[in-house]
Design a protein around this motif. Sequence first.
Motif, PDB file in Angstrom:
ATOM      1  N   GLY A  40       0.875  -1.359   0.090  1.00  0.00           N
ATOM      2  CA  GLY A  40       0.036   0.077  -0.077  1.00  0.00           C
ATOM      3  C   GLY A  40       0.838   1.263  -0.098  1.00  0.00           C
ATOM      4  N   LYS A  41       0.193   2.570   0.124  1.00  0.00           N
ATOM      5  CA  LYS A  41       0.905   3.627   0.368  1.00  0.00           C
ATOM      6  C   LYS A  41       1.709   3.888   1.526  1.00  0.00           C
ATOM      7  N   PRO A  42       2.472   4.728   1.423  1.00  0.00           N
ATOM      8  CA  PRO A  42       3.297   5.122   2.444  1.00  0.00           C
ATOM      9  C   PRO A  42       2.519   5.711   3.599  1.00  0.00           C
ATOM     10  N   SER A  43       2.702   5.566   4.908  1.00  0.00           N
ATOM     11  CA  SER A  43       2.140   6.355   5.998  1.00  0.00           C
ATOM     12  C   SER A  43       2.791   7.659   5.982  1.00  0.00           C
ATOM     13  N   GLU A  44       2.037   8.538   6.884  1.00  0.00           N
ATOM     14  CA  GLU A  44       2.757   9.980   7.204  1.00  0.00           C
ATOM     15  C   GLU A  44       4.152   9.833   7.820  1.00  0.00           C
ATOM     16  N   LEU A  45       4.914  10.688   7.482  1.00  0.00           N
ATOM     17  CA  LEU A  45       6.254  10.739   7.905  1.00  0.00           C
ATOM     18  C   LEU A  45       6.333  11.011   9.460  1.00  0.00           C
ATOM     19  N   VAL A  46       7.153  10.195  10.085  1.00  0.00           N
ATOM     20  CA  VAL A  46       7.442  10.506  11.498  1.00  0.00           C
ATOM     21  C   VAL A  46       8.782  11.342  11.478  1.00  0.00           C
ATOM     22  N   GLY A  47       8.983  12.391  12.034  1.00  0.00           N
ATOM     23  CA  GLY A  47      10.337  12.964  12.212  1.00  0.00           C
ATOM     24  C   GLY A  47      10.116  14.457  11.781  1.00  0.00           C
ATOM     25  N   PRO A  48      11.250  15.051  11.594  1.00  0.00           N
ATOM     26  CA  PRO A  48      12.571  14.828  11.704  1.00  0.00           C
ATOM     27  C   PRO A  48      12.914  14.126  13.167  1.00  0.00           C
ATOM     28  N   VAL A  49      13.640  13.078  13.265  1.00  0.00           N
ATOM     29  CA  VAL A  49      14.071  12.541  14.334  1.00  0.00           C
ATOM     30  C   VAL A  49      15.720  12.864  14.382  1.00  0.00           C
ATOM     31  N   LEU A  50      16.245  13.297  15.302  1.00  0.00           N
ATOM     32  CA  LEU A  50      17.627  13.488  15.577  1.00  0.00           C
ATOM     33  C   LEU A  50      18.271  12.415  16.284  1.00  0.00           C
ATOM     34  N   ALA A  51      19.181  11.535  15.669  1.00  0.00           N
ATOM     35  CA  ALA A  51      20.076  10.496  15.920  1.00  0.00           C
ATOM     36  C   ALA A  51      21.014  10.781  17.035  1.00  0.00           C
ATOM     37  N   LYS A  52      20.621  11.082  18.247  1.00  0.00           N
ATOM     38  CA  LYS A  52      21.377  11.418  19.225  1.00  0.00           C
ATOM     39  C   LYS A  52      20.827  11.048  20.414  1.00  0.00           C
ATOM     40  N   THR A  53      21.778  10.355  21.460  1.00  0.00           N
ATOM     41  CA  THR A  53      21.337   9.891  22.525  1.00  0.00           C
ATOM     42  C   THR A  53      20.809  10.962  23.544  1.00  0.00           C
ATOM     43  N   LEU A  54      19.536  11.095  24.222  1.00  0.00           N
ATOM     44  CA  LEU A  54      19.210  11.956  25.074  1.00  0.00           C
ATOM     45  C   LEU A  54      20.134  12.331  26.209  1.00  0.00           C
ATOM     46  N   PRO A  55      20.201  13.624  26.845  1.00  0.00           N
ATOM     47  CA  PRO A  55      21.080  13.563  28.127  1.00  0.00           C
ATOM     48  C   PRO A  55      20.247  12.720  29.161  1.00  0.00           C
ATOM     49  N   GLY A  56      21.191  12.078  30.091  1.00  0.00           N
ATOM     50  CA  GLY A  56      20.423  11.250  31.066  1.00  0.00           C
ATOM     51  C   GLY A  56      19.876   9.846  30.763  1.00  0.00           C
ATOM     52  N   THR A  57      19.818   9.526  29.478  1.00  0.00           N
ATOM     53  CA  THR A  57      19.325   8.323  29.143  1.00  0.00           C
ATOM     54  C   THR A  57      20.270   7.155  29.546  1.00  0.00           C
ATOM     55  N   LYS A  58      19.512   6.116  30.140  1.00  0.00           N
ATOM     56  CA  LYS A  58      20.228   5.032  30.830  1.00  0.00           C
ATOM     57  C   LYS A  58      19.712   3.752  30.031  1.00  0.00           C
TER      58      LYS A  58
END
Length: 1254
Positions: A756-774
């Motif tokens: 089928g057709k592509p979905s709505e886009l999700v993003g833009p998403v910055l590929a960077k680990t968020l501070p404080g992420t464990k």
Amino acid sequence: MNIFIKEQVLKCIFLLAFPHVGFFCVCPSHDTVRELMDAQKEEATEEGINYVAMRNLFVRELDEWTQFRRKMNPDNLTHPPEFTVKPRGQTVWEGKTVKLHCTVAGWPRPKVAWYKNNVLIDVKAHPEKYTVENGFCHEHGVTFETTIIDKFEVAFGREGETLSLGCTVIVYPTVKKYQPEVVWYRNSVPLKPSKWVHTHWSGERATLTLIHLNKEDEGLYTLRVNTKSGFDTYSAYVFVQDADVEVEGVPVAPLDVRCHDVNKDYVVVTWKQPAVEGSSSIQGYYIDRCEVGCHHWALCNDVPVKYARFPVTGLVEGRSYIFRVRAVNKAGISRPSRVSEAVVAMDPSDRCLLKHPLVFPVGVVPGEPTDVVVTEATKSYVVLAWKPPVQRGHEGVMYYIEKCISGTDTWQRVNTSAPVKSPRFALFDLAEGKSYSFRVRCCNSAGVSEPSVSTGEITVGDKLGEPSGPTIPVATRNTATSVVVFWKACKDVKHLVGYYIECSVVGTDVWMPCNNKPVKQTRFVCHGLTTGANYVFRVKAVNPAGYSQSSPNSDALVVLPAISVPGKSTGVTLLEAVKDYMVLGWSPPANNGGADIRGYFLDYRTVKGNAVGKWHELNHKALTTTSYKAENLKENVFYEFQVRAMNMAGVSKASLPSASLECKEWTLTVPGVPVGLHVLEIRDTSVVVLWETPTFDGRTPVNGYYLDFKEASAGEECWKAAHEKVNKMKYMKVTGLKSGTSYVFRVRAQNLAGVGKPSELVGPVLAKTLPGTKEIYVDVDDDGVISMIFEFPEMKPGSEFVWSKNYQAIDASRLTIVSEQGKSRAIFNSPSLEDLGTFSCVVTNTDGISSSFTLTEEGLKRLLEISHDHKFPVIPFKTEMAMELLEKGRVRFWTQVEKCTSACQVEYVFNDLIISHGQKYTMNFDKNTGIIEMFMDSLEVTDEGTYTFNLVDGKAKGTTSLVLIGEEFMELQKKSQFERAEWVRKQGPHFVEYLDFVVTSECDVLLKCKVRNYLCRFKFCKEGATQMVAIHVAHLISTFLHSVSHVAITQGYEIAVSYLNLAFQCVSSSHCKRLVIKTKQKALHDIHFLNREAKIAASERVKAGVTGEQLWLKINEPTEKDKGRYTMDIFDGKGSVKRFVDLIGQDRARVIGGLPDVVAIQEGKSLNLTGNVWGDPVPEVSWTKNDKLLVSDERYKLKFEQGKFASITIAAVTTTDSGKYALLVKNKYGTEAGEFTVSVYNPDDEEAKEEKKD
């Protein structure tokens, strides 16, 4: 704020939605004089830092307004309109929107009309085509827009530190050489640069630096940026904490020291009491003064004053002074306050005379003072004030003060030594409770005036009492770290200084100040609190007389942010369309406002070309899902939709409108678009994308998905497939991303008909680990409980940990979730293969804080092993129990553990009986080295058996044993007895070298021996008779032939004897008779038998002796250990003679050790046993279980290595492996079996049995 200028400038914007070719013009015209007058009467409204600031600045703003108007319009005349910037012709593409601009100047405000081809454009008649915007500019046609960014937040400092506050200010548009006015305020009072306050404006950033913070610097700081078009402000509170006290329990320093009523030799010093009194109440205050330019501080009062106001006298006229204050309580004196502003000791009238000199008559006695009043009265002092006389002469006047005790007519002069120069005077040392009258006389060189009118009777005592306590405060939520506290003002309080607010965590009874500078308002925001903590609050008032009683405690309040409306929903998309209805879906808001989303409202409007209709509600009842079927729509009509979320605080703002969607039935055979795309677990090189199935499946059900991604800035041709094969799951982890790069993602569904057709886009998403992420990690506690842990210390109020398995809701029967204080633990109830999969945890109301952990079968097995070790911990031994023989025949049993705690205990067991420290046994346990010892002075027959050390260290246990039975025990016992006898022998007189003889060159026979412990009697004997030490050879021949001689030494009751049998034969020579000696030892200790270089000890089985001239060694029932080389060592007095003989035999097959009698092992563990085998030739080896031969396979692994070691390994034993096992060895000389018993137990069954017994 509107400003009247010489020429009113009008900026006009003309928008054409559908431009037409033609000539457009704008025509300005005058308003009437009435419009001008109305415009002049308009009032400017502005928002300031608060109402107080506005009142303070209102007069100044009016003055600036009037001056600016006079400057820009000095003639007060009207001016015709003119085009400052004329409209310009433009060429545009058909269908595009165009804007026409012009700027018009004139006074009063011009009116503007737009024409096309000389035809007036009616904007109201064609709103879909034309839009007119008129904006008035007050400064050369420019309207300034001010934006404050990079704002400083609520700040916390400590006394003595330096604190900087700053904001970035953007003024648009940028006008060359124009700078806005930047003003800083503290508590609505403008700040001026000083040694404590530094301000800086770089053209872009405004900075305020507070040097050497003091509590006086605490307050609400405001940055105000003024332009010709208006102003913008930003405010935040600054808290200043007290510096650490030098002595525990002393109060903190007072604050806000000020000087009032300054005169020639007199000044009133006031201050504010501190928030913290210390370990006891403040008893009073000391006031110090210092002349400007000096560094010597002088004490103004010998006794502490309770009142926060004190008159300082004795100043030198014309000199400048500064003051400071210190508080005192039972624990000591506080640090000094910040010094006051410098003041000059001078009469206020003298200051006026310096500017406007007056002429007084010379040599005239001054008149009497007037208006003598008591301005202050406390139990410590009374302050008088009066007005100087009108008639005072050319020179200045001074004053005498007189007092009269009530009930008497006697007036006493108070200042007899010297008159005072100031019309103020403080009287000390008055009797509290008594009444006095006061009057004043003037004097100069001409004489003394008449007395003034008496003040009347004044009773000495505090006129100003302490304030009453405030009412119960009410605390309400504000932010994640602050609370707003309200209370009612104190009743009938005089000279209120302000209020102090204190907070305490429930259950601690430790009160901390929320403000270190008193506030006068009855509302205060307490910052710096701990999120999630439970606080109570109380308030106390303060005036110059002291503190009030603290108010009752408020109700407890948990510090959480105030609930607000949710954020905007996103991603309104079409999921399915039919002739008269459409199915819509959307994503919930990222921020739920601190409360659960209760529902959604959907609006729609029609779209026709570029014209849009009004919004209408689709549903009157809130929706609980993120999709909705919009019915009763018109076919082939375009619609736009928007969504609003709702929680308990209200309804959010509408989302962005969707694209124009046509209500037209889908005839597609492929699936619709997946919905609900969102991203989790954002890392530097990977993300996890999740989605939901399409609402429209197409002709056949959906059987998989394809995920595509590309860099956000790349073109459509740059889409990449994240995988090759179809993905049947509704999530996928995308790897191989570039750190710091933004990506967009889309998903396509597939069925048998196609993709089928592509979905709505999700993003833009910055590929960077968020501070404080464990990351999620697995933990096995001391009880063997396996759990997964995810931590996020910066939890926001309202945020929660949400666990899932394979990104779906978890089964509560498999996991137990426990979350508290920024940590969530997912506990496995009964870990098994059913728990394999990917577990994830998401923190709600964050920017996507999440993590996942994949549990594999190998990982589960490893965790189960660790869990078992933690449930049943074993104390590791560095050395198993061993035995050694010590001096005196003592036996030492010892072992050493690798590690243990101070709580480790040892149980000593012999043959299943617990033994303790006493006469027979001596125990020692060095917990630093881990060495455990047990000593026995001797071994008896009853000591044969098994010795065991049982260790318990908390939950951990350990056992080590040593078996002493049979020949091994008997051999050890004999060695112990021999060593004991040797030690006893050596305690008395004993021979180190036995009796021997030497024939000298004079043919004398010299008998000799070496002894110890002979400090008593020493003698040589022949057949019981004492003889000389040296005996002549002739005498020996005739008298002692074939006789037995011995030497004996005695000490107390102990006797040691050495025997020597001598046979003599005389041989003639030219010089003397040569003596030939044959010796034969009778004592067995002179003849030694050795086996493998070790001395053989006599026993019932092994015996040695002498028969005539024959030496013999007899071994009864020889064993394998008796094989080897035997040595016969014969000592003749000078040297020794050795003879050797080899004892060999047949080496039949034998099991010589390594196997226990009984093995107890827990179900699920591995069993490995090794037996030591001996035999020549090498024997054949086999294993049996319950008399049945075992064969090596996956279950039983049988090995025979180096012809000596036979081993058996059983992996993961079960209860069926219990039984009687045997190791069989066989060669041509014989067969032997080593038998042992294996017992497999289940801990759960054992616990159940114990519970039944209980």
